[in-house]
Design a protein around this motif. Sequence first.
Motif, PDB file in Angstrom:
ATOM      1  N   GLU A  99      28.476 -96.513 -46.097  1.00 37.64           N
ATOM      2  CA  GLU A  99      27.445 -96.706 -45.145  1.00 37.64           C
ATOM      3  C   GLU A  99      27.535 -96.694 -43.518  1.00 37.64           C
ATOM      4  O   GLU A  99      27.561 -95.532 -42.698  1.00 37.64           O
ATOM      5  CB  GLU A  99      26.680 -97.691 -44.835  1.00 37.64           C
ATOM      6  N   GLU A 100      28.807 -96.956 -42.833  1.00 40.10           N
ATOM      7  CA  GLU A 100      29.471 -96.935 -42.111  1.00 40.10           C
ATOM      8  C   GLU A 100      30.051 -95.872 -41.260  1.00 40.10           C
ATOM      9  O   GLU A 100      30.085 -94.472 -41.126  1.00 40.10           O
ATOM     10  CB  GLU A 100      30.810 -97.964 -41.258  1.00 40.10           C
ATOM     11  N   HIS A 101      30.394 -95.355 -43.092  1.00 36.10           N
ATOM     12  CA  HIS A 101      31.495 -94.254 -43.222  1.00 36.10           C
ATOM     13  C   HIS A 101      30.392 -92.925 -42.928  1.00 36.10           C
ATOM     14  O   HIS A 101      30.335 -91.716 -42.728  1.00 36.10           O
ATOM     15  CB  HIS A 101      32.205 -93.939 -44.179  1.00 36.10           C
ATOM     16  N   GLY A 240      20.941 -95.764 -50.953  1.00 34.10           N
ATOM     17  CA  GLY A 240      20.599 -96.467 -49.789  1.00 34.10           C
ATOM     18  C   GLY A 240      21.385 -96.205 -48.348  1.00 34.10           C
ATOM     19  O   GLY A 240      21.215 -96.698 -47.165  1.00 34.10           O
ATOM     20  N   ASN A 241      22.762 -96.469 -49.152  1.00 34.12           N
ATOM     21  CA  ASN A 241      23.539 -96.141 -48.003  1.00 34.12           C
ATOM     22  C   ASN A 241      23.427 -94.842 -47.086  1.00 34.12           C
ATOM     23  O   ASN A 241      23.434 -94.868 -45.558  1.00 34.12           O
ATOM     24  CB  ASN A 241      25.439 -96.476 -48.448  1.00 34.12           C
ATOM     25  N   ALA A 242      23.147 -93.881 -47.788  1.00 37.77           N
ATOM     26  CA  ALA A 242      23.398 -92.565 -47.026  1.00 37.77           C
ATOM     27  C   ALA A 242      22.344 -92.597 -46.017  1.00 37.77           C
ATOM     28  O   ALA A 242      21.890 -91.978 -44.940  1.00 37.77           O
ATOM     29  CB  ALA A 242      23.306 -91.201 -47.848  1.00 37.77           C
ATOM     30  N   LEU A 243      20.606 -92.938 -46.518  1.00 38.05           N
ATOM     31  CA  LEU A 243      19.357 -92.800 -45.987  1.00 38.05           C
ATOM     32  C   LEU A 243      19.759 -94.008 -44.669  1.00 38.05           C
ATOM     33  O   LEU A 243      18.891 -93.682 -43.601  1.00 38.05           O
ATOM     34  CB  LEU A 243      18.957 -93.001 -47.102  1.00 38.05           C
ATOM     35  N   ARG A 244      20.283 -95.229 -44.780  1.00 39.78           N
ATOM     36  CA  ARG A 244      19.888 -96.968 -44.015  1.00 39.78           C
ATOM     37  C   ARG A 244      20.862 -95.699 -42.677  1.00 39.78           C
ATOM     38  O   ARG A 244      21.057 -95.889 -41.975  1.00 39.78           O
ATOM     39  CB  ARG A 244      20.342 -97.609 -44.577  1.00 39.78           C
ATOM     40  N   ALA A 245      22.013 -95.239 -43.308  1.00 41.89           N
ATOM     41  CA  ALA A 245      22.864 -94.215 -41.913  1.00 41.89           C
ATOM     42  C   ALA A 245      22.051 -93.452 -41.863  1.00 41.89           C
ATOM     43  O   ALA A 245      23.173 -93.254 -40.227  1.00 41.89           O
ATOM     44  CB  ALA A 245      24.309 -94.523 -42.871  1.00 41.89           C
TER      45      ALA A 245
END
Length: 497
Positions: A99-101, A240-245
């Motif tokens: 997610e940070e990336h 999830g990772n991409a959109l939360r980020a």
Amino acid sequence: MNRKDILQHAVFGSRIAEDEVDELHGYFVETDQWRRILAGEVDIIFGAKGAGKSALYSLLVAQKDKLRLDTRTLFLPAENPRGTPVFRDLTSTSSNLSEEHFRSLWKLYFLSISANYLRTQLEHSKAKNEHANIVINMLTLNGLLAPNVGLLSRLRSILEYMRKHIPSLEGGITDPNTGVKITGKITLSEPSTEQRGLGFLSLDDLLFQLDSAFKFFKITVWLALDRLDVAFADSEQLEGNALRALFRTYLDMQVLNQVKVKIFLRDDIWRKIVNGGFREASHVTKTTTISWDQQSLLNLVVKRLASNAEICNHYCMSEEQILSTAQLQGEFFDRVFPPQVDVGQRQPTTLDWMLSRTADGTRRTAPRELIHLLLAARDEQLKLYQFGNSEPEGDKLFSRGAIRSALPVVSKARYDQTLCAEYPLLKPYLDKLEREKTQQSRDSLAVLWKCTAEKSSEIAEKLVEAGFFDRRGTKDTPSYWIPFLYRDALDLVQGAA
């Protein structure tokens, strides 16, 4: 022209916004939501599948030049309004990105798009600006600002660069005049004092420089994203990772005055993000949800009908006259369509029938299905003419039979192309409902699916979230009602199991 010729020449647009970008302005009504978006009061536009998010996005893309001239607002699309989605490749190439990336990826992507415009602005105006030069030079030195490339190529170069240089990105070019290597350094997090002394800049540093550069040119930039439901459809974890980020990046960039991120997203995906854990959700406040009531859906149908001069001439009315009041719109609809599709004292009017039959389990009617019903009714009416049937009663364009026959076409398309395509893991359970009753219980579903009542309840709730089931009854003894929209596709039988 007779009514058959009128229908053969009539154009009602497309149910997919991306397929009718050039015609959308002719159908579009400037609602309060649209005015709020143009005024910059809204950053996040939520809506159900087919509710019109892409239509709004496409209209903004089409009017980007007008926006810049009228308000010094520059609209920069960060996604293609049609064709291959820019982020489609992320599912196969970015599974290892955290997610940070992704947070860094979004910032680099926004920097690259914005700086590319800044570079053009500097070249055309012959102006000099220190803030713009810092951003342009840093991105160029790191190979992140390729000229004359599309969004897809821009994203791919960022992805490739991140793989090589995480946790810091470093590159350099040689000055052709002096032979001295010039080095630029970008850190994904805040650089230390020592790093700053060596010329390192963070992504947030570059965003602030970018904001100052646009302030110099007195331009506000809107970076807009759409079609995110397509981009990450193959991987829930990646989505999830991409959109939360993305939303964390949006919140990070809220401090900027000249650079704004605009996101068009399905409301069910937003709920999935929040339910999966997103503490910052309460800070996402500049939102609007596209909603459609009966009057606005009536206007949508009438506007597409009235855009045809032959139809207006047939009823001796002008488009302006038809659309002038809500009452005239209703009267015009009643002249074009029969009073009822299913005749009887307790049966709904034609408009209510069309809206109820195209509503999903959320009890909402999306414009996409309503427009599809109109298109299919036209085709069915022309088929009736081909088979030698008489014209509809009075001076109406559509018969009851044509409208009724159009529903299975819409049902099958919605079931195959939307529901099953977006929820492939649920398809085996959906298929087992074929030729079953329209109302099910936890126990009846457990028998059909050959599982426990607890498991059937779990699956049923997922189908509620997908808009297939309309949950009724009580909390302890719920019943699951299948809306009319899906009944023809599964050849369902009216009644309770």
